[in-house]
Structure formats: C-alpha cells, structure tokens
Scaffold this active site. Structure first.
Site, PDB file in Angstrom:
ATOM      1  N   HIS A  28      -4.853 -10.673  -4.776  1.00  0.00           N
ATOM      2  CA  HIS A  28      -5.555  -9.557  -4.111  1.00  0.00           C
ATOM      3  C   HIS A  28      -5.598  -8.344  -5.037  1.00  0.00           C
ATOM      4  CE1 HIS A  28      -6.537  -6.940  -0.564  1.00  0.00           C
ATOM      5  NE2 HIS A  28      -5.888  -6.044  -1.301  1.00  0.00           N
ATOM      6  N   GLU A  29      -4.451  -7.999  -5.595  1.00  0.00           N
ATOM      7  CA  GLU A  29      -4.391  -6.818  -6.475  1.00  0.00           C
ATOM      8  C   GLU A  29      -5.156  -7.048  -7.773  1.00  0.00           C
ATOM      9  OE1 GLU A  29      -3.343  -4.029  -5.464  1.00  0.00           O
ATOM     10  OE2 GLU A  29      -2.501  -4.782  -3.599  1.00  0.00           O
TER      11      GLU A  29
ATOM     12  N   HIS B 147      -8.633  -5.841  -7.193  1.00  0.00           N
ATOM     13  CA  HIS B 147      -8.754  -4.392  -7.392  1.00  0.00           C
ATOM     14  C   HIS B 147      -8.739  -4.045  -8.882  1.00  0.00           C
ATOM     15  CE1 HIS B 147      -8.493  -3.473  -3.183  1.00  0.00           C
ATOM     16  NE2 HIS B 147      -7.235  -3.873  -3.045  1.00  0.00           N
TER      17      HIS B 147
END
Length: 447
Positions: A18-19, A22
């Site tokens: 997920h990170e 980003h």
C-alpha cells in the site's frame, strides 16, 4: 507465536505494498520522499539512498508502515510559492493521485494474486452439497438430497469455493438466484434448476457464516473408509479400508458425516451396518466405544476418504478475465457488506479485527501457499475498500477534502481539519473496539 508471525507477515506485505503505491505516485509527481518505513515508532535500522535521498527504515512497531513526504506549506494561498517538491505545492489532481495510489495498489495486488492462483492452479473441493438442514431456506428451495452444483445464474462453477462465493454475493445483496444442480450419481447432464430467494433475509441472517445459517451443507463425500485404527471398534467389527457404509440400521447413509453423527449418538450401543465391499453387500455389527472426552459420545476409529477434489487452472490470458471477475466480485461484496453494517441491515458481528485475521492467516497457511495467497487477496481487497472510507485519518478522508477543494476552490480551514481529525479518531476507535470485541467473543467457548 505462529499466529503472531503470520499476522505480522500479512500486515507487512499488504501495508508495505500500500505504501509503495503512495511512494511510486509521489516520485512520479516529483514530490520529495523523506522516509519509507516498515513499521512505526523509533527507527531501528535505516539507510539513505545516495541516488534518491530517501531514507529506507525499519521501525520498532511492526504493524504497517508509512511514507513521509516533504509536505511544504499547507496553505492554499501560499502553494504557488512553495517548492515543486513539496506535496502541498502539487496540483490538486497530483495530490489526489498520490493519495489514491495506496488503495489502488492493494486492488492491483489482489488482482495479481488472483491471476497467479488461476495460472498456477489450485486444488479445491468439488461443488457438491449434502441434504440441507430441515426447514432451512436451502431445504425449502429443494436442496433435499446430495447434489452436484452445475451453475449459478447460468454461470458454470468449478468448485465449492466458487459456488459459495457466488451464492454469498447474492445472499448479501438479498437477490433471487437460480442454481442448476444434478443429483449425485445421476447420469443426466442437464440437471434441474432450484431457486433460492434471499430477498426476505433479516439483519440477523446476515451474520457470521451466512450460507451455513441458511442451511447450505457441503457434501463430505460418501461413507467410504480410508483408514481403520488398530484396536478400535471398527477393526473389531471387521471393517476394512475401501468399505462403503450404505446403512446404519434402517437409516440410509449418504456421507461419512451421516455415519459419524449416528456413531456419536450411540456410545456402547450395538449398530447394524450394511457395507458394500468389492461389489458384495455385507452385514456387520459394531459397538461404538465411549470417547475419552468429557462429553458422552461414541467413536469407532475410522477415517473417511473425504469429499471429491477438483483442480482449477487456466491459461494465462484466460486467467486475466478470471482474476478481474474475482477482484470485482470481492470488492462489490465487501462494499455491500460495509454499507449494510453501516445502515443496520447486517450485524456488527461481521466486523473482524487483528485476532481473527491472525487466526485465518494461520489456518490458510496450514493449507498451503495457494490458500495463503487467496487469503492475502481477500484482505488486500478489504484494505482497498476500508482505506477509501471518508474518514479523515484514512486516504478516503483526504480525498474527501480534495473533493471539497475542487468544488469550492479552497482547502478546508484549519478548524474544519482539526474537527475532522477528532471525529475520525472517535469513529476509528469505535470500529476497532467493536472488531476486537467480536474477536474475543468468537474465541469464547459456546455455552
């Protein structure tokens, strides 16, 4: 310790991915990333990349991770004077893209995992159902004998898992569904259509193992003996591996579960068994022994062959469509379930927390790599949906602020942001408290 290890592995893989979403989006937009951390809290290990200047770190609390970007000025009026490397200086579209990239990374990961599972192939239980619980919704629909499920709403099914997911999706949507089935052992290929009407389900029905509550019973396979324990009642009665039990007294035995139920209820009481062995029918008498447990039940010391197994495998190109459909179906069902919980149409007990995740992670891993990857895909979809909820601490909350800015031409005030943070903390705290309570209740012994 095993549960903790699998929980940390699950969280680390999904949150780091997920990170990374980003991170990738921030780098694409020219935003300076200061740190990428695996875990939270004090930094234990770190290394600064000479090429990018990013500090790659491992922190003390291994529950997720984060990407620290150069925020710059937060005022919309000062944004033009801020450095282009600041997150706040980016155009609204770029900032929304960076925030949305995290949840989207989870959705992409789920699709990739489903594709990989489809290509590698997995062994699953055949789509066979036993006689449904008397008086249940499934029994009223006509599931009154063991059947092979052929299709759900004209879409063919390959496994019990496939059939269950499609029926679960229709149940949570409270739809009516047509299921084509064929009695086990029947030679006809057409079968018959049974209609399940989920439209009248109540809030209490949408709770826990929904399909089981509604009377769906997986077929455990015929009562064919795979193993006989030495010194047990079955060995004393002359039962052998390969024997198929047809009757216990006057009761027809359709599956190993049927015989097990009768045996449990008959400790130290003689039973007459009709057995098929090498084409010949035999009559045997057996006296189940009293189990060693605190509950008075009978045991005979056999293991049955179990349900039929099938292999699901697709060519790489065909697997793309399979993975896309599975990802869409799981996403739609997750969104629907969250909406029904929020609106009171489904019970709060459907929420699960870290204890349940650890339990299921360990159980899925015990069945092999493919099972664990399937579990990761389900949780990854859940993270995608959950992170897009319009709660300030989540990505969805930031996107809500950006939507306000797009409509009004100005960012929310500091007072509004502070109020949103407080409300978001309360909401997240309540959700976590409910989820943890459900985890604890599930572990309590049934009364």
């Amino acid at each position: 310790m095993q549960q903790i290890a699998y929980f940390l592995l699950t969280v680390s893989v999904l949150v780091v991915w997920h990170e990374l979403g980003h991170y990738w989006a921030a780098r694409r937009c020219g935003v300076r990333v200061q740190r990428f951390s695996l875990g939270f809290g004090p930094v234990l290990l770190s290394r600064v990349s000479r090429k990018t200047g990013v500090e790659w770190a491992v922190s003390a609390v291994p529950l997720g991770g984060y990407v620290a970007m150069d925020e710059g000025r937060s005022s919309a009026d000062d944004r033009t004077a801020a450095s282009p490397g600041h997150f706040s200086a980016q155009p609204l579209s770029n900032r929304a893209f960076i925030i949305a990239a995290g949840p989207l990374a989870n959705l992409i990961l789920a699709a990739v995992l489903y594709w990989l599972i489809a290509v590698v192939g997995s062994t699953a239980t055949a789509p066979q159902l036993a006689r449904s619980t008397e008086g249940s919704l499934f029994a009223r629909a006509g599931f009154t004998e063991p059947v092979q499920v052929l299709s759900v709403d004209d879409e063919s099914v390959l496994s019990l898992r496939d059939a269950s997911m499609r029926l679960l999706s229709r149940a949570t949507a409270r739809d009516q569904v047509n299921v084509r089935v064929r009695p086990l052992g029947a030679t006809s290929m057409d079968g018959k259509v049974l209609t399940l009407d989920f439209s009248g389900l109540s809030r209490a029905d949408i709770d826990g193992n929904i399909l089981s509550r509604l009377g769906m019973v997986p077929y455990a396979g015929p009562a064919v003996i795979a193993e006989v324990s030495a010194g047990g009642a079955a060995a004393a009665a002359g039962l052998q591996p390969g024997d198929r039990v047809l009757q216990a007294g006057e009761v027809a035995i359709e599956s190993g579960a049927d015989l097990a139920s009768i045996v449990r209820a008959s400790p130290e009481r003689a039973l007459s068994l009709t057995v098929l062995r090498a084409g010949q029918t035999l009559q045997l008498s057996i006296v189940p022994k009293l189990s060693a447990g605190s509950v008075r039940t009978g045991v005979i010391g056999v293991r049955f062959t179990g349900p039929e197994r099938v292999t699901e495998r697709f060519e790489p190109l065909a697997a793309v469509a399979v993975a896309a459909k599975q990802t869409w179906d799981m996403t739609a069902m997750t969104v629907r379930m969250l909406w029904q919980i929020a609106t009171g149409q489904a019970a709060l007990s459907n929420l699960s927390g870290p204890i349940t995740i650890a339990d299921v992670a360990t159980q899925s891993a015990s069945f092999g790599l493919i099972s664990f990857l399937s579990f990761l895909a389900v949780v990854s979809v859940g993270l995608f949906v959950f992170n897009l909820l319009p709660i300030p601490q989540l990505d969805g909350g930031h996107l809500l602020y950006f939507a306000y800015e797009a409509m009004t031409g100005r960012a929310p005030s500091e007072r509004a942001l502070l109020l949103g943070q407080r409300v978001g903390l309360i909401v997240l705290g309540l959700v976590m408290a409910i989820a943890l309570s459900n985890d604890v209740i599930r572990r309590l012994p049934a009364s």
